[in-house]
Design a protein around this motif. Structure first.
Motif, PDB file in Angstrom:
ATOM      1  N   ASP A  65       0.830  -1.206   0.000  1.00 18.50           N
ATOM      2  CA  ASP A  65       0.000   0.000   0.000  1.00 18.50           C
ATOM      3  C   ASP A  65       0.867   1.260   0.000  1.00 18.50           C
ATOM      4  O   ASP A  65       1.979   1.280   0.543  1.00 18.50           O
ATOM      5  N   LEU A  66       0.323   2.316  -0.591  1.00 19.68           N
ATOM      6  CA  LEU A  66       0.925   3.636  -0.545  1.00 19.68           C
ATOM      7  C   LEU A  66       0.001   4.586   0.210  1.00 19.68           C
ATOM      8  O   LEU A  66      -1.221   4.453   0.141  1.00 19.68           O
ATOM      9  N   VAL A  67       0.579   5.545   0.934  1.00 14.76           N
ATOM     10  CA  VAL A  67      -0.194   6.601   1.579  1.00 14.76           C
ATOM     11  C   VAL A  67       0.426   7.934   1.160  1.00 14.76           C
ATOM     12  O   VAL A  67       1.634   8.143   1.300  1.00 14.76           O
ATOM     13  N   ILE A  68      -0.404   8.828   0.624  1.00 14.88           N
ATOM     14  CA  ILE A  68       0.042  10.124   0.133  1.00 14.88           C
ATOM     15  C   ILE A  68      -0.316  11.196   1.155  1.00 14.88           C
ATOM     16  O   ILE A  68      -1.468  11.288   1.586  1.00 14.88           O
ATOM     17  N   VAL A  69       0.680  12.010   1.550  1.00 11.58           N
ATOM     18  CA  VAL A  69       0.476  13.009   2.601  1.00 11.58           C
ATOM     19  C   VAL A  69       1.049  14.343   2.138  1.00 11.58           C
ATOM     20  O   VAL A  69       2.212  14.410   1.739  1.00 11.58           O
ATOM     21  N   ASN A  70       0.249  15.406   2.211  1.00  5.08           N
ATOM     22  CA  ASN A  70       0.820  16.721   1.904  1.00  5.08           C
ATOM     23  C   ASN A  70       1.381  17.356   3.173  1.00  5.08           C
ATOM     24  O   ASN A  70       1.353  16.747   4.245  1.00  5.08           O
ATOM     25  N   ASN A  71       1.920  18.573   3.052  1.00 10.01           N
ATOM     26  CA  ASN A  71       2.610  19.150   4.208  1.00 10.01           C
ATOM     27  C   ASN A  71       1.769  20.162   4.964  1.00 10.01           C
ATOM     28  O   ASN A  71       2.300  20.939   5.757  1.00 10.01           O
ATOM     29  N   VAL A  72       0.452  20.148   4.757  1.00  6.68           N
ATOM     30  CA  VAL A  72      -0.409  21.026   5.552  1.00  6.68           C
ATOM     31  C   VAL A  72      -1.514  20.251   6.263  1.00  6.68           C
ATOM     32  O   VAL A  72      -2.314  20.842   6.977  1.00  6.68           O
TER      33      VAL A  72
ATOM     34  N   LEU B 246       2.250  18.531  -8.796  1.00  5.71           N
ATOM     35  CA  LEU B 246       1.838  18.681  -7.397  1.00  5.71           C
ATOM     36  C   LEU B 246       0.367  18.347  -7.189  1.00  5.71           C
ATOM     37  O   LEU B 246      -0.115  18.355  -6.056  1.00  5.71           O
ATOM     38  N   ARG B 247      -0.346  18.055  -8.251  1.00  2.00           N
ATOM     39  CA  ARG B 247      -1.782  17.803  -8.144  1.00  2.00           C
ATOM     40  C   ARG B 247      -2.152  16.800  -7.056  1.00  2.00           C
ATOM     41  O   ARG B 247      -3.100  17.021  -6.293  1.00  2.00           O
ATOM     42  N   PRO B 248      -1.431  15.668  -6.931  1.00  4.13           N
ATOM     43  CA  PRO B 248      -1.814  14.708  -5.885  1.00  4.13           C
ATOM     44  C   PRO B 248      -1.611  15.228  -4.461  1.00  4.13           C
ATOM     45  O   PRO B 248      -2.111  14.617  -3.511  1.00  4.13           O
ATOM     46  N   PHE B 249      -0.870  16.328  -4.316  1.00  3.10           N
ATOM     47  CA  PHE B 249      -0.571  16.851  -2.985  1.00  3.10           C
ATOM     48  C   PHE B 249      -1.319  18.149  -2.684  1.00  3.10           C
ATOM     49  O   PHE B 249      -1.209  18.695  -1.586  1.00  3.10           O
ATOM     50  N   ILE B 250      -2.063  18.653  -3.666  1.00  3.14           N
ATOM     51  CA  ILE B 250      -2.859  19.867  -3.491  1.00  3.14           C
ATOM     52  C   ILE B 250      -4.301  19.463  -3.724  1.00  3.14           C
ATOM     53  O   ILE B 250      -4.788  19.465  -4.842  1.00  3.14           O
ATOM     54  N   TYR B 251      -4.981  19.073  -2.662  1.00  2.11           N
ATOM     55  CA  TYR B 251      -6.267  18.426  -2.875  1.00  2.11           C
ATOM     56  C   TYR B 251      -7.352  18.938  -1.950  1.00  2.11           C
ATOM     57  O   TYR B 251      -7.097  19.575  -0.927  1.00  2.11           O
ATOM     58  N   ASP B 252      -8.554  18.649  -2.367  1.00  6.80           N
ATOM     59  CA  ASP B 252      -9.734  18.886  -1.545  1.00  6.80           C
ATOM     60  C   ASP B 252      -9.827  17.735  -0.552  1.00  6.80           C
ATOM     61  O   ASP B 252     -10.117  16.593  -0.918  1.00  6.80           O
ATOM     62  N   ARG B 253      -9.572  18.017   0.731  1.00  4.18           N
ATOM     63  CA  ARG B 253      -9.475  16.920   1.714  1.00  4.18           C
ATOM     64  C   ARG B 253     -10.795  16.176   1.901  1.00  4.18           C
ATOM     65  O   ARG B 253     -10.809  15.067   2.427  1.00  4.18           O
ATOM     66  N   GLU B 254     -11.895  16.768   1.463  1.00  5.71           N
ATOM     67  CA  GLU B 254     -13.177  16.088   1.594  1.00  5.71           C
ATOM     68  C   GLU B 254     -13.374  15.029   0.514  1.00  5.71           C
ATOM     69  O   GLU B 254     -14.185  14.139   0.652  1.00  5.71           O
ATOM     70  N   ARG B 255     -12.594  15.129  -0.577  1.00  8.68           N
ATOM     71  CA  ARG B 255     -12.749  14.197  -1.692  1.00  8.68           C
ATOM     72  C   ARG B 255     -11.577  13.244  -1.826  1.00  8.68           C
ATOM     73  O   ARG B 255     -11.710  12.172  -2.425  1.00  8.68           O
ATOM     74  N   PHE B 256     -10.429  13.623  -1.284  1.00 10.52           N
ATOM     75  CA  PHE B 256      -9.196  12.908  -1.593  1.00 10.52           C
ATOM     76  C   PHE B 256      -9.087  11.577  -0.850  1.00 10.52           C
ATOM     77  O   PHE B 256      -9.441  11.473   0.319  1.00 10.52           O
ATOM     78  N   THR B 257      -8.568  10.556  -1.550  1.00  7.24           N
ATOM     79  CA  THR B 257      -8.302   9.247  -0.954  1.00  7.24           C
ATOM     80  C   THR B 257      -6.795   9.092  -0.793  1.00  7.24           C
ATOM     81  O   THR B 257      -6.065   8.976  -1.786  1.00  7.24           O
ATOM     82  N   HIS B 258      -6.307   9.095   0.448  1.00  8.66           N
ATOM     83  CA  HIS B 258      -4.872   9.083   0.701  1.00  8.66           C
ATOM     84  C   HIS B 258      -4.216   7.743   0.395  1.00  8.66           C
ATOM     85  O   HIS B 258      -3.033   7.703   0.055  1.00  8.66           O
TER      86      HIS B 258
ATOM     87  N   GLY C 272     -10.071  20.109 -11.834  1.00  6.21           N
ATOM     88  CA  GLY C 272     -10.984  21.224 -11.615  1.00  6.21           C
ATOM     89  C   GLY C 272     -10.943  21.815 -10.219  1.00  6.21           C
ATOM     90  O   GLY C 272     -11.533  22.870  -9.971  1.00  6.21           O
ATOM     91  N   THR C 273     -10.281  21.150  -9.278  1.00  9.42           N
ATOM     92  CA  THR C 273     -10.268  21.657  -7.901  1.00  9.42           C
ATOM     93  C   THR C 273      -8.893  22.094  -7.445  1.00  9.42           C
ATOM     94  O   THR C 273      -8.769  22.883  -6.513  1.00  9.42           O
ATOM     95  N   TRP C 274      -7.851  21.588  -8.086  1.00  9.51           N
ATOM     96  CA  TRP C 274      -6.517  21.770  -7.525  1.00  9.51           C
ATOM     97  C   TRP C 274      -5.895  23.126  -7.853  1.00  9.51           C
ATOM     98  O   TRP C 274      -5.167  23.682  -7.046  1.00  9.51           O
ATOM     99  N   LYS C 275      -6.194  23.700  -9.035  1.00  9.27           N
ATOM    100  CA  LYS C 275      -5.542  24.962  -9.397  1.00  9.27           C
ATOM    101  C   LYS C 275      -5.919  26.105  -8.460  1.00  9.27           C
ATOM    102  O   LYS C 275      -5.038  26.841  -7.988  1.00  9.27           O
ATOM    103  N   PRO C 276      -7.211  26.315  -8.155  1.00  7.63           N
ATOM    104  CA  PRO C 276      -7.539  27.370  -7.186  1.00  7.63           C
ATOM    105  C   PRO C 276      -6.898  27.105  -5.823  1.00  7.63           C
ATOM    106  O   PRO C 276      -6.426  28.027  -5.154  1.00  7.63           O
ATOM    107  N   PHE C 277      -6.881  25.827  -5.424  1.00  9.36           N
ATOM    108  CA  PHE C 277      -6.297  25.491  -4.128  1.00  9.36           C
ATOM    109  C   PHE C 277      -4.783  25.685  -4.150  1.00  9.36           C
ATOM    110  O   PHE C 277      -4.184  26.071  -3.144  1.00  9.36           O
TER     111      PHE C 277
END
Length: 293
Positions: free
Chosen positions: A67-74, A107-119, A174-179
């Motif tokens: 398994d992999l787990v993806i984690v951003n820094n915020v 950076l798209r996988p690390f700049i995400y909407d936390r309500e939708r993202f599957t880590h 569609g969600t990552w660029k504004p974020f």
């Protein structure tokens, strides 16, 4: 293995090298999760053996080999091994700026909407298997240090992030660029906090570092971090106190001042609220001197 010592080993060795752009840390998750924390870097966990669990603010994921787990820094997170199923992993750390130098879209996988993202990416998926092989190849290059290994390691990192960008295309489209724009602004504020948390800092100071009004800075930090400015600052100070309690013989009163607390009473109160014990009992449990008594 003691939880805070294990966390500190990762914290002290996770900063990427200038030559390769990465740090690859073999680590076994403890059986008791540490206080939820942030890193200055982006993070990919590749599970090698055993069984563990990652906790995020509103989600948790069981992990097993592959398994992999993806984690951003915020995003605050923590993890642990299941008892009797010691969970060994490779943690890949790297700076966002390393990826931005090639293509900020990665950076798209690390700049995400936390309500939708599957880590978590399950190990049975072909992409997890491919990335796992790339991480192991990276480990070999770092160990052997043959000519041009730094460039090769960076190319492996870019390959990994490209595969992740493809995998998460639907979740981030569609969600990552504004974020991303908000994230880039908040990073300046976080850097200021991390450099000045020992001082008496206020939202106005952080807002100035972000070139924003205090009200806008407050809103943006909460939106990107999922936490208020004061919450982030408090966790940073308590984590710094944990390090000093375990790794030094400094008096608790000096640690209180060193970590930016304005009074001993506020330090004891906030430390106990987050750690569920007093600084002294914590030191006795986890410092080498305390374990020998």
């Amino acid at each position: 293995m003691d939880i805070i010592l294990s966390v500190e080993a990762i914290r002290n060795h996770h900063l990427p090298s200038a030559e390769t752009g990465v740090s690859l840390v073999p680590w076994t998750l403890p059986t008791i999760p540490e206080i939820p924390h942030w890193h200055d870097t982006l993070e990919i966990c590749y599970c090698l053996s055993g069984k563990g669990v990652f906790y995020f603010k509103n989600r948790e994921y069981d992990i097993e080999p592959g398994d992999l787990v993806i984690v951003n820094n915020v995003e605050r997170h923590t993890s642990k091994s299941y008892r009797g199923r010691t969970c060994s992993n490779l943690f890949l750390f790297f700076q966002a700026s390393t990826i931005e130098q090639l293509d900020f879209h990665l950076l798209r996988p690390f700049i995400y909407d936390r309500e939708r993202f599957t880590h978590r990416i399950p190990g049975q998926l072909p992409i997890a298997q491919e990335i796992g092989k790339l991480i192991q190849q990276m480990q070999e290059e770092l160990a052997e240090r043959r000519p041009a290994y730094g460039t090769l390691v960076k190319s492996l990192l870019f390959h990994i992030c490209s595969l992740l960008a493809r995998h998460y295309d639907a979740e981030t489209d569609g969600t990552w660029k504004p974020f991303y724009s908000k994230y880039a602004t908040v990073r300046a504020g976080l850097a200021y906090i991390q450099s000045h948390y020992r001082e008496s800092i206020h939202l106005e100071d952080v807002a100035r570092a972000m070139s924003l009004s205090p009200s806008r800075a407050r809103h943006l930090i909460a939106e990107v971090m999922g936490e208020r400015f004061k919450t982030y600052l408090l966790h940073l100070r308590v984590q710094a106190a944990q390090r000093l309690l375990v790794q030094t013989d400094m008096p608790i009163e000096d640690i209180c001042e060193q970590c930016g607390f304005q009074s001993a009473s506020s330090f004891y109160r906030e430390f106990r609220k987050l750690v569920n014990e007093t600084p002294l009992s914590y030191k006795k449990r986890f410092s080498p001197a305390g374990r020998d008594t």
